[in-house]
Design an enzyme around this catalytic site. Structure first.
Site, PDB file in Angstrom:
ATOM      1  N   VAL A 109       7.097  -7.325  -0.022  1.00 23.83           N
ATOM      2  CA  VAL A 109       7.103  -8.348   1.157  1.00 23.83           C
ATOM      3  C   VAL A 109       6.190  -8.088   2.146  1.00 23.83           C
ATOM      4  O   VAL A 109       5.836  -8.770   2.949  1.00 23.83           O
ATOM      5  CB  VAL A 109       8.357  -8.062   1.960  1.00 23.83           C
ATOM      6  CG1 VAL A 109       9.750  -8.359   1.215  1.00 23.83           C
ATOM      7  CG2 VAL A 109       8.503  -6.375   2.236  1.00 23.83           C
ATOM      8  N   GLY A 110       5.036  -7.293   1.636  1.00 20.39           N
ATOM      9  CA  GLY A 110       3.886  -7.054   2.696  1.00 20.39           C
ATOM     10  C   GLY A 110       2.777  -6.100   1.760  1.00 20.39           C
ATOM     11  O   GLY A 110       3.303  -5.279   1.060  1.00 20.39           O
ATOM     12  N   LYS A 111       1.553  -6.395   2.152  1.00 18.56           N
ATOM     13  CA  LYS A 111       0.583  -5.566   1.733  1.00 18.56           C
ATOM     14  C   LYS A 111      -0.540  -5.184   2.686  1.00 18.56           C
ATOM     15  O   LYS A 111      -0.610  -6.012   3.629  1.00 18.56           O
ATOM     16  CB  LYS A 111      -0.392  -6.218   0.584  1.00 18.56           C
ATOM     17  CG  LYS A 111       0.381  -6.515  -0.774  1.00 18.56           C
ATOM     18  CD  LYS A 111      -0.374  -7.021  -1.863  1.00 18.56           C
ATOM     19  CE  LYS A 111       0.460  -7.348  -3.134  1.00 18.56           C
ATOM     20  NZ  LYS A 111      -0.466  -7.880  -4.101  1.00 18.56           N
ATOM     21  N   ASP A 162      -1.565   3.585  16.676  1.00 22.64           N
ATOM     22  CA  ASP A 162      -2.137   2.665  15.957  1.00 22.64           C
ATOM     23  C   ASP A 162      -0.885   1.355  16.200  1.00 22.64           C
ATOM     24  O   ASP A 162      -0.459   0.785  15.335  1.00 22.64           O
ATOM     25  CB  ASP A 162      -2.113   2.913  14.550  1.00 22.64           C
ATOM     26  CG  ASP A 162      -2.925   1.920  13.806  1.00 22.64           C
ATOM     27  OD1 ASP A 162      -3.469   0.939  14.387  1.00 22.64           O
ATOM     28  OD2 ASP A 162      -2.456   1.750  12.505  1.00 22.64           O
ATOM     29  N   ARG A 194      -4.000  -2.096   3.992  1.00 20.76           N
ATOM     30  CA  ARG A 194      -5.005  -1.232   3.464  1.00 20.76           C
ATOM     31  C   ARG A 194      -4.164   0.041   3.162  1.00 20.76           C
ATOM     32  O   ARG A 194      -4.418   0.936   2.415  1.00 20.76           O
ATOM     33  CB  ARG A 194      -5.846  -0.911   4.588  1.00 20.76           C
ATOM     34  CG  ARG A 194      -5.169  -0.235   5.863  1.00 20.76           C
ATOM     35  CD  ARG A 194      -6.255  -0.034   6.965  1.00 20.76           C
ATOM     36  NE  ARG A 194      -5.656   0.400   8.190  1.00 20.76           N
ATOM     37  CZ  ARG A 194      -6.300   0.782   9.363  1.00 20.76           C
ATOM     38  NH1 ARG A 194      -7.403   0.502   9.349  1.00 20.76           N
ATOM     39  NH2 ARG A 194      -5.675   1.117  10.377  1.00 20.76           N
ATOM     40  N   TYR A 195      -2.996   0.196   3.728  1.00 20.79           N
ATOM     41  CA  TYR A 195      -2.103   1.442   3.483  1.00 20.79           C
ATOM     42  C   TYR A 195      -1.486   1.266   2.019  1.00 20.79           C
ATOM     43  O   TYR A 195      -1.287   2.562   1.461  1.00 20.79           O
ATOM     44  CB  TYR A 195      -1.049   1.658   4.553  1.00 20.79           C
ATOM     45  CG  TYR A 195      -0.305   0.337   4.541  1.00 20.79           C
ATOM     46  CD1 TYR A 195       0.841   0.340   3.575  1.00 20.79           C
ATOM     47  CD2 TYR A 195      -0.199  -0.556   5.413  1.00 20.79           C
ATOM     48  CE1 TYR A 195       1.619  -0.991   3.595  1.00 20.79           C
ATOM     49  CE2 TYR A 195       0.421  -1.735   5.625  1.00 20.79           C
ATOM     50  CZ  TYR A 195       1.478  -2.032   4.692  1.00 20.79           C
ATOM     51  OH  TYR A 195       2.178  -2.995   4.643  1.00 20.79           O
ATOM     52  N   GLY A 196      -1.175   0.083   1.304  1.00 18.04           N
ATOM     53  CA  GLY A 196      -0.592  -0.080  -0.011  1.00 18.04           C
ATOM     54  C   GLY A 196       0.389  -1.390   0.449  1.00 18.04           C
ATOM     55  O   GLY A 196      -0.109  -2.330   0.863  1.00 18.04           O
ATOM     56  N   GLU A 197       1.645  -1.220  -0.302  1.00 20.05           N
ATOM     57  CA  GLU A 197       2.669  -2.285  -0.193  1.00 20.05           C
ATOM     58  C   GLU A 197       3.813  -1.788   0.258  1.00 20.05           C
ATOM     59  O   GLU A 197       4.076  -0.567   0.363  1.00 20.05           O
ATOM     60  CB  GLU A 197       2.668  -2.821  -1.620  1.00 20.05           C
ATOM     61  CG  GLU A 197       1.540  -3.028  -2.296  1.00 20.05           C
ATOM     62  CD  GLU A 197       1.868  -3.522  -3.824  1.00 20.05           C
ATOM     63  OE1 GLU A 197       0.869  -4.024  -4.467  1.00 20.05           O
ATOM     64  OE2 GLU A 197       2.782  -3.169  -4.450  1.00 20.05           O
ATOM     65  N   VAL A 198       4.471  -2.869   0.953  1.00 20.86           N
ATOM     66  CA  VAL A 198       5.933  -2.819   1.300  1.00 20.86           C
ATOM     67  C   VAL A 198       6.875  -3.578   0.422  1.00 20.86           C
ATOM     68  O   VAL A 198       6.592  -4.828   0.295  1.00 20.86           O
ATOM     69  CB  VAL A 198       6.289  -3.202   2.721  1.00 20.86           C
ATOM     70  CG1 VAL A 198       7.803  -2.969   2.925  1.00 20.86           C
ATOM     71  CG2 VAL A 198       5.433  -2.172   3.739  1.00 20.86           C
TER      72      VAL A 198
END
Length: 497
Positions: A202-204, A324, A206-210
Site C-alpha cells: 500500500v506504500g513505498k 520528521d 526511501r525507508y522500504g515498503e508498507v
C-alpha cells in the site's frame, strides 16, 4: 603484573578518562555512522550480513539492552551477537551458515552455562506463558462481568474478529502489554509476526515498503524496512518497547520482528491498519469542509502534545520530539481523526536525569519540512527544546496543506506540498536553505481563508509556527488550547439551532 591485570587496569583508566556512566560500556564501533573507532551504550554487538555472495561484518553498540536486539540471531543471510562488558565485542565473532568456525573445546564454565542458561530460559518462558494465559482469562472474566458497562474508547485497538481463541483486542489489553512499552510481550510479538499473511503493498518510500497484512482475519499494517534504513527500525523498536505511547493520535504499535522471507532477512514493524492511508494521500483525493479541517488539525496537535510532554510516575513517559513530522508520516483513521507515525528519528529527554537520547540514526529529516535553524545548521543539538521547536515549524506546514484543501464558498485549491512554487519537486538542502533562511519565505496563505473565522484563526496559528526565531514559536500545548476554543465556537451555533 599479569597481562590480563594490566589490560583490565588500562580499560578502567580509559573508562574513567572518557567520563562514562556506571552502567555504560565502551565498545568497538566500525558501523558507517561512527566517526570514531569506539561508541558508548548499554550493550556491545557484532553483526554479519551476506549480500550477493559477499559477507560484511560490523561492530557497535545499542543505547538500550533490548531483548530483541540482544538475543542471538543467526539466519541464512544475517546474524547478531551481543555482550555486556567494555570492549567485549573486539574479539566477539559470529558465523553464518556455510562459514567455517574453529571448534573449541568448551571450558567448565562454558559447559555449565550451556546447561543452566537453556534451563533458566525454559523456566522463564513457562512462567511468562502461565502469566499471559492467567491475565487473558482474567480479562475475559472482567468482560463478562462488565459487558453492559461503558468500556471507553476502543479505537485504541483494532476491531477484533471472533476467530480462534484470542484476538488482537485480547492481546492489546493493557494487562497484556510489556508494562513499560505499548506493544505486546516480546514472545507474543514474534508469534504474531509469524502468523501474518501479506496481502498487498500500500506504500513505498526511501525507508522500504508498507503492506496490508492479515492476522486471524484482521487487517494490520506491516512496515518492511530496507537494509540501509536498519537504524530506523532499531530506533522505532526501541522507543515503542520502552515507552508507554498508547494514545488515540499516535499510531498503535503491535509488534516488531526480524524475520526471514524469500531467503532474505526482513525488518518488520507491525501496527494498526488505517485504510484511508496517509494525510498526504487523503488530501490528494478529498476536499474538506471547515469542521473536518479543524478535526484533522486538532487531532494532530493532540498527538504532538502527547509526544512532547513528559509524564511522571510508573505509567509515565519521557518527552519525545518527532523530528520528521510531515503529511506522509500522519495517518487518517476511519473517524477522520489523525495519528502520528514513523518515530525512526525521534529523540527522548527525561528531566530527572537530564539525559538527551538522540539515538544513533545517521538519517536526517525531510528537507522540505526542515526549520530554518536546521537548514542553517545553527540548531542547539544539546538542547531538547530545540527539537520540539522544529516539530512546531513542520506542524505549521502540515496545517497549511490541510487548509488549502478546505472549501470556502465553494472554492478549493488542488493539493500542493509546501513551497511547491519556489523549489523543485525533490529540493536539495541548498534549495531549501536559500528559500527559508536567506530569503526567509513562508508558504503563501490563500486570501479566501480570511473570509471564514475558523480558517482565519488557523492562518494566524500557522504564522506563529513559522517565526525564524525558534523561541518565538507557539508550543504544542498552546496550539491545542487554541484549536479547542475554535472547536467550541463551531459547536455553539449548532446548539442554538
Amino acid at each position: 603484573m599479569s597481562q590480563e591485570a594490566c589490560g583490565g587496569a588500562m580499560l578502567a583508566l580509559l573508562t574513567f578518562s572518557l567520563g562514562l556512566a556506571a552502567d555504560e560500556l565502551l565498545c568497538v564501533c566500525d558501523v558507517p555512522h561512527c566517526s570514531v573507532p569506539t561508541c558508548t551504550g548499554k550493550v556491545c554487538f557484532v553483526s554479519k550480513r551476506r549480500e550477493d555472495g559477499r559477507i560484511t561484518q560490523h561492530r557497535g553498540c545499542f543505547s538500550n539492552n533490548l531483548l530483541e536486539n540482544c538475543r542471538p540471531h543467526v539466519m541464512e543471510q544475517y546474524g547478531t551477537r551481543c555482550c555486556n562488558s567494555s570492549m567485549c565485542n573486539a574479539e566477539l565473532e559470529i558465523y553464518l551458515p556455510g562459514e567455517e568456525a574453529l571448534e573449541k573445546a568448551p571450558s567448565l564454565s562454558n559447559l555449565l552455562l550451556m546447561i543452566f542458561v537453556p534451563l533458566l530460559a525454559l523456566l522463564v518462558l513457562a512462567a511468562l506463558t502461565a502469566l499471559f494465559f492467567w491475565k487473558l482469562a482474567q480479562h475475559r472474566r472482567e468482560r463478562l462481568l462488565f459487558k453492559h458497562s461503558d468500556l471507553g474508547d476502543t479505537d485504541l485497538m483494532l476491531k477484533a474478529s471472533l476467530v480462534g481463541d484470542s484476538t488482537l483486542e485480547d492481546l492489546l489489553n493493557d494487562d497484556c502489554t510489556t508494562g513499560s512499552g505499548s506493544g505486546l510481550p516480546f514472545l507474543v510479538q514474534r508469534t504474531v509476526a509469524r502468523q501474518i499473511t501479506l496481502v498487498e503493498c500500500v506504500g513505498k518510500g526511501r525507508y522500504g515498503e508498507v503492506w496490508r497484512g492479515v492476522w486471524h482475519g484482521e487487517n494490520v499494517a506491516v512496515k518492511i524496512f530496507s537494509s540501509r534504513d536498519e537504524q530506523s527500525w532499531f530506533r522505532e523498536t526501541e522507543i515503542y518497547n520502552t515507552v508507554l505511547l498508547r494514545h488515540d493520535n499516535i499510531l498503535g504499535f503491535i509488534a516488531s520482528d526480524m524475520t526471514s522471507r524469500n531467503s532474505s532477512t526482513q525488518l518488520w514493524l507491525i501496527t494498526h491498519y488505517h485504510e484511508n492511508g496517509s494525510l498526504y494521500d487523503y488530501l490528494q483525493r478529498t476536499a474538506l469542509d471547515v469542521e473536518t479541517c479543524l478535526g484533522l488539525a486538532a487531532s494532530i496537535i493532540c498527538g504532538l502534545v502527547h509526544l512532547h510532554v513528559e509524564i511522571f510516575g510508573t505509567q509515565g513517559k519521557p518527552a519525545i520530539a518527532h523530528r520528521d513530522l510531515k503529511s506522509r508520516n500522519i495517518l487518517v483513521k476511519s473517524n477522520r481523526q489523525c495519528c502520528i507515525a514513523d518515530l525512526g528519528l525521534a529523540v527522548m529527554h527525561s528531566q530527572g536525569s537530564d539525559y538527551l537520547d538522540i539515538g544513533t540514526n545517521p538519517r536526517v529529516g525531510t528537507k522540505r519540512y526542515m526549520a530554518p535553524e536546521v537548514l542553517s545548521e545553527q540548531i542547539r543539538t544539546d538542547c531538547f527544546e530545540s527539537y520540539k521547536k522544529t516539530d512546531i515549524w513542520a506542524y505549521g506546514l502540515v496545517l497549511w496543506e490541510i487548509t488549502r484543501r478546505t472549501a470556502v464558498n465553494g472554492i478549493v485549491e488542488e493539493y500542493r506540498p509546501p513551497f511547491f512554487d519556489v523549489v523543485p519537486s525533490d529540493p536539495s538542502f541548498e534549495d531549501m536553505k536559500k528559500v527559508v533562511c536567506v530569503d526567509q519565505q513562508t508558504p503563501v496563505i490563500p486570501n479566501r481563508l480570511f473570509s471564514d473565522s475558523v480558517l482565519s484563526a488557523l492562518a494566524k496559528v500557522m504564522k506563529e509556527c513559522w517565526y525564524q526565531s525558534p523561541s518565538a514559536r507557539l508550543t504544542a500545548l498552546r496550539i491545542k488550547k487554541t484549536l479547542k476554543k475554535l472547536h467550541h465556537s463551531l459547536d455553539k451555533p449548532k446548539q442554538e439551532c
